[in-house]
Design a protein around this motif. Structure first.
Motif, short mmCIF file in Angstrom:
data_model
loop_
_atom_site.label_atom_id
_atom_site.label_comp_id
_atom_site.label_asym_id
_atom_site.label_seq_id
_atom_site.Cartn_x
_atom_site.Cartn_y
_atom_site.Cartn_z
N GLY A 67 0.81 -1.20 0.00
CA GLY A 67 0.00 0.00 0.00
C GLY A 67 0.85 1.26 0.00
N ARG A 68 0.17 2.41 -0.05
CA ARG A 68 0.89 3.67 -0.11
C ARG A 68 1.68 3.90 1.16
N ASP A 69 1.09 3.59 2.31
CA ASP A 69 1.78 3.81 3.58
C ASP A 69 2.99 2.88 3.71
N GLU A 70 2.83 1.62 3.29
CA GLU A 70 3.95 0.69 3.36
C GLU A 70 5.08 1.10 2.41
N THR A 71 4.68 1.58 1.24
CA THR A 71 5.71 2.03 0.30
C THR A 71 6.44 3.24 0.84
N ARG A 72 5.67 4.19 1.45
CA ARG A 72 6.31 5.37 2.02
C ARG A 72 7.23 4.97 3.17
N GLN A 73 6.81 4.01 3.98
CA GLN A 73 7.66 3.57 5.09
C GLN A 73 8.95 2.94 4.58
N ALA A 74 8.85 2.10 3.56
CA ALA A 74 10.06 1.49 3.00
C ALA A 74 10.98 2.53 2.38
N ALA A 75 10.39 3.50 1.67
CA ALA A 75 11.21 4.57 1.07
C ALA A 75 11.88 5.40 2.15
N THR A 76 11.18 5.62 3.27
CA THR A 76 11.79 6.38 4.38
C THR A 76 12.97 5.63 4.96
N VAL A 77 12.83 4.30 5.11
CA VAL A 77 13.94 3.50 5.62
C VAL A 77 15.14 3.57 4.66
N ILE A 78 14.86 3.49 3.36
CA ILE A 78 15.94 3.59 2.37
C ILE A 78 16.63 4.95 2.47
N GLN A 79 15.82 6.01 2.60
CA GLN A 79 16.40 7.35 2.69
C GLN A 79 17.26 7.50 3.94
N ASP A 80 16.75 7.06 5.09
CA ASP A 80 17.51 7.19 6.34
C ASP A 80 18.79 6.35 6.29
N THR A 81 18.69 5.15 5.76
CA THR A 81 19.87 4.29 5.68
C THR A 81 20.92 4.89 4.75
N ALA A 82 20.49 5.42 3.60
CA ALA A 82 21.44 6.05 2.68
C ALA A 82 22.10 7.27 3.32
#
Length: 427
Positions: free
Chosen positions: A248-263
């Motif tokens: 879903g949109r929220d799950e996608t946003r959460q995964a993208a946030t994790v990618i951004q923070d990790t990068a």
């Protein structure tokens, strides 16, 4: 970089001001060095010619019968011959280094008919003696003695006792030979010191190159350990986004946030590692490297990425007493093992066991089940991680082994074990 460039320029300008080694050792003479030598020869030659001229005027027609002066018809032709021979042998001096013995013998024998030749003979003898060769010294010395006896008893006999003539010739030649041998010894000493300086400079360059290579290796390892851990998290979450079309949109946003923070964390840690390469005043202080005391934080990061991690045990004596080098090495080994597990066996549970005691060994064991990659392609590896871990363990005085073993139920597991020395007294 500014300080390095400045120091290099100062070193280059200092080398330009230094005396060249060929000049310092006498292998090549400067213009003034040549000039004053020939001026000295000229002064000695003029002195000898003046003495001959004075003797000719005093003697007048009273020359000894049978002498060279008598055969020439008087002292005046002898003066002309004296000057001509002196100038002739003076022209041989530029070749005194190419043929030292020949020039020394010719100039020495020339003193037998010319007092003016004493100047060139002096310089030729001193130059020849710098080689400190006993045979050469004896040959040229014999020519000096022959020249002295010839002039005294055949050219212008004066009735001087033989022993006085021999003593005067030997003493004059000994002085010239001693000066030449001293100059040769000094040149050899300078050449030896120069060779030692070159050897020391080469050894220093080798040490600097080795230190630079070691520092590059250290930085490469730190970059590998830091980036491999973070980038593997980014790759795993990005793979989930690529292969999970039902998010879903929220799950996608959460995964993208994790990618951004990790990068962002990867970039921050990369700047910290590369900050040690700066040599100016604005360089940041190198942060302390993580130790095994942060093992729980590392495990939590991996669990947050969706990997099931079980920590089997920790030493009862705690990890605070571990030596810093061993603790850092152990942390990097566990970190690399967890990273490899995420890369090559995504979704498989990982078991971490840490045991040991002070005064013995610290034992690390990380095992994960080998499964086919699911949810995306596994992250490709460089193939140098395990090699780097083995080198790290060896530098810390330990050992490391890895391989595939049968699992307790079915299938196979990849197991990495390391043993590191734990110095200290057992509590």
């Amino acid at each position: 970089m500014g300080a390095s460039v400045t120091s290099a320029r100062l070193a280059a300008s200092r080398r330009q001001r230094e005396v060249p080694v060929e000049v310092a050792t006498g292998a090549r003479l400067r213009l003034w060095s040549r000039v004053w030598r020939y001026l000295l020869v000229l002064v000695i030659a003029i002195g000898g010619f003046s003495a001959t001229l004075v003797a000719a005027f005093e003697a007048g027609d009273a020359v000894v019968r049978g002498s060279l002066a008598a055969r020439l018809g008087g002292p005046e032709p002898l003066v002309v011959l004296d000057a001509a021979v002196g100038l002739a042998v003076m022209a041989l001096l530029p070749w005194r280094r190419r043929a030292p013995v020949l020039v020394g013998v010719v100039t020495g024998l020339a003193t037998g008919v010319s007092v003016t030749a004493a100047g060139p003979a002096t310089l030729a003898a001193v130059s020849m003696a710098t080689a400190r060769d006993p045979v050469r010294l004896a040959v040229v010395g014999a020519s000096w003695l022959t020249g002295g006896l010839l002039y005294e008893y055949l050219v212008v006999p004066s009735g001087t006792p033989l022993w006085v003539t021999v003593l005067a010739a030997v003493a004059g030649y000994a002085i010239c030979a001693a000066i030449g041998m001293y100059v040769g010894a000094r040149r050899e000493l300078i050449a030896t010191l120069y060779d030692r300086a070159l050897t020391a400079e080469r050894e220093r360059s080798l040490h600097v190159a080795a230190a630079q290579a070691a520092e590059r290796t250290r930085i490469a390892r730190e970059m590998h350990d830091v980036l491999a851990h973070r980038i593997s998290l980014v790759a795993m979450h990005a793979g989930g986004l690529a292969y999970r079309a039902d998010l879903g949109r929220d799950e996608t946003r959460q995964a993208a946030t994790v990618i951004q923070d990790t990068a962002r964390q990867a970039l921050t840690e990369l700047r910290q590692v590369l900050g040690v390469l700066r040599d100016d005043d604005t360089a940041a202080v190198e942060p302390p490297q993580p130790t095994l005391a942060l093992l729980e934080n590392l495990v939590e990061e991996v669990r947050a990425a969706g990997v099931e991690v079980e920590v089997a045990s920790l030493p009862e004596s705690g990890l605070a007493s571990l030596p810093p080098v061993v603790s850092r090495t152990a942390y990097r080994i566990v970190q690399e093992a967890l990273t490899n597990a995420r890369k090559h066996a995504p979704g498989a549970p990982v078991r971490v066991a840490v045991s040991g005691r002070p005064g013995g060994l610290l034992t690390l064991e990380v095992r994960n089940r080998l499964t086919d990659a699911a949810g995306g392609a596994p992250t490709p590896g460089s193939g140098t991680g395990l090699t780097g871990l083995a080198e790290r363990a060896g530098l810390a005085g330990g050992t490391l082994e890895h391989g595939t073993e049968p699992a307790a139920d079915a299938g196979h597991e990849f197991v990495l074990r390391a043993w590191l020395p734990w110095e200290g007294e057992e509590r």
